[in-house]
Design an enzyme around this catalytic site. Sequence first.
Site, PDB file in Angstrom:
ATOM      1  N   ASP A 165       8.440   5.355   8.250  1.00 28.75           N
ATOM      2  CA  ASP A 165       7.763   4.841   9.430  1.00 28.75           C
ATOM      3  C   ASP A 165       6.562   5.704   9.711  1.00 28.75           C
ATOM      4  O   ASP A 165       6.642   6.927   9.630  1.00 28.75           O
ATOM      5  CB  ASP A 165       8.714   4.831  10.633  1.00 28.75           C
ATOM      6  CG  ASP A 165       9.382   3.491  10.741  1.00 28.75           C
ATOM      7  OD1 ASP A 165       8.695   2.526  11.106  1.00 28.75           O
ATOM      8  OD2 ASP A 165      10.576   3.397  10.407  1.00 28.75           O
ATOM      9  N   GLY A 179       0.832  -1.206   0.000  1.00 32.09           N
ATOM     10  CA  GLY A 179       0.000   0.000   0.000  1.00 32.09           C
ATOM     11  C   GLY A 179       0.862   1.249   0.000  1.00 32.09           C
ATOM     12  O   GLY A 179       0.655   2.178  -0.796  1.00 32.09           O
TER      13      GLY A 179
HETATM   14  P1  ITT Z   1       7.332  -1.125   6.345  1.00 27.07           P
HETATM   15  O1  ITT Z   1       7.822  -2.445   5.818  1.00 27.07           O
HETATM   16  O2  ITT Z   1       7.467   0.004   5.379  1.00 27.07           O
HETATM   17  O3  ITT Z   1       7.891  -0.789   7.716  1.00 27.07           O
HETATM   18  P2  ITT Z   1       4.853  -1.431   7.779  1.00 27.07           P
HETATM   19  O4  ITT Z   1       3.459  -1.795   7.390  1.00 27.07           O
HETATM   20  O5  ITT Z   1       5.572  -2.317   8.765  1.00 27.07           O
HETATM   21  O6  ITT Z   1       5.728  -1.302   6.460  1.00 27.07           O
HETATM   22  P3  ITT Z   1       5.147   0.743   9.637  1.00 27.07           P
HETATM   23  O7  ITT Z   1       6.223   0.027  10.378  1.00 27.07           O
HETATM   24  O8  ITT Z   1       5.357   2.182   9.301  1.00 27.07           O
HETATM   25  O9  ITT Z   1       4.826   0.053   8.244  1.00 27.07           O
HETATM   26  O10 ITT Z   1       3.815   0.455  10.415  1.00 27.07           O
HETATM   27  C1  ITT Z   1       2.843   1.365  10.568  1.00 27.07           C
HETATM   28  C2  ITT Z   1       1.478   0.707  10.624  1.00 27.07           C
HETATM   29  O11 ITT Z   1       0.567   1.808  10.802  1.00 27.07           O
HETATM   30  C3  ITT Z   1       1.071   0.033   9.323  1.00 27.07           C
HETATM   31  O12 ITT Z   1       1.343  -1.342   9.321  1.00 27.07           O
HETATM   32  C4  ITT Z   1      -0.439   0.307   9.285  1.00 27.07           C
HETATM   33  O13 ITT Z   1      -1.137  -0.642  10.052  1.00 27.07           O
HETATM   34  C5  ITT Z   1      -0.529   1.668   9.978  1.00 27.07           C
HETATM   35  N1  ITT Z   1      -0.512   2.741   8.961  1.00 27.07           N
HETATM   36  C6  ITT Z   1       0.516   3.558   8.612  1.00 27.07           C
HETATM   37  N2  ITT Z   1       0.186   4.381   7.616  1.00 27.07           N
HETATM   38  C7  ITT Z   1      -1.095   4.069   7.302  1.00 27.07           C
HETATM   39  C8  ITT Z   1      -1.997   4.533   6.341  1.00 27.07           C
HETATM   40  O14 ITT Z   1      -1.662   5.454   5.431  1.00 27.07           O
HETATM   41  N3  ITT Z   1      -3.219   4.006   6.316  1.00 27.07           N
HETATM   42  C9  ITT Z   1      -3.586   3.064   7.195  1.00 27.07           C
HETATM   43  N4  ITT Z   1      -2.793   2.542   8.122  1.00 27.07           N
HETATM   44  C10 ITT Z   1      -1.545   3.040   8.186  1.00 27.07           C
END
Ligand code: ITT
Length: 187
Positions: free
Chosen positions: A68, A12
Amino acid sequence: MKKIQFGTSNPGKLLETQKLFAPLGFEIEQVHISYPELQSSDLEEVASFGINWIMKEKKIEEAVIIEDAGLFVSALNNYPGVFSKHFFVTIGFDGILRLLKGKEDRSAYFESCVAYCEKGSEPLFFKGRVDGTIAIMPRGHHGFGYDPIFIPKGAEKTFAEMEIEEKNKHSHRAIALRQLAEFLSNK
Ligand code: ITT
């Protein structure tokens, strides 16, 4: 076309970033590099540790970004914040809705910290924040994570009811990425 590698496991985030950078002539290529995530309540500290680790340990072609992000809910003392991913995979957005039942204050914000580093240079950081409210019920099927329950300020739809272009007009990530795009276009 200039290439930037994006160290992310989240399709996403990747799509939103590709949509925003394509018109500017940048190819955003996903790379699967998992990096240690520092235990800190500050997104920039997490991103900073991650990008420095990548630049030391991994082979980067030209430039790399990582990002992040987290959802900070006022009535939950800004939880889940930096724990958003863990909270999402264990309890999900239903957990947020349950915890907010009966609470008047449904305000929340998403925050993003994008770290960008070119080979041989120091990392740069760009932040974005979008304020909004938590919906009563989940709505929409686009996006990922907490998108079905987050309504950005000034909109009526949840992020999950928006196409990527529309989410990019509001989102924390797009706000941070546009600053990076501006930096790159002024180079
Ligand atoms: P990376 O591999 O890029 O780290 P991740 O999904 O683990 O991907 P994060 O560590 O930044 O990403 O985790 C943040 C969480 O916050 C992510 O898994 C989502 O559940 C939520 N999140 C962050 N941005 C969001 C968005 O734009 N819309 C909905 N949920 C979001």
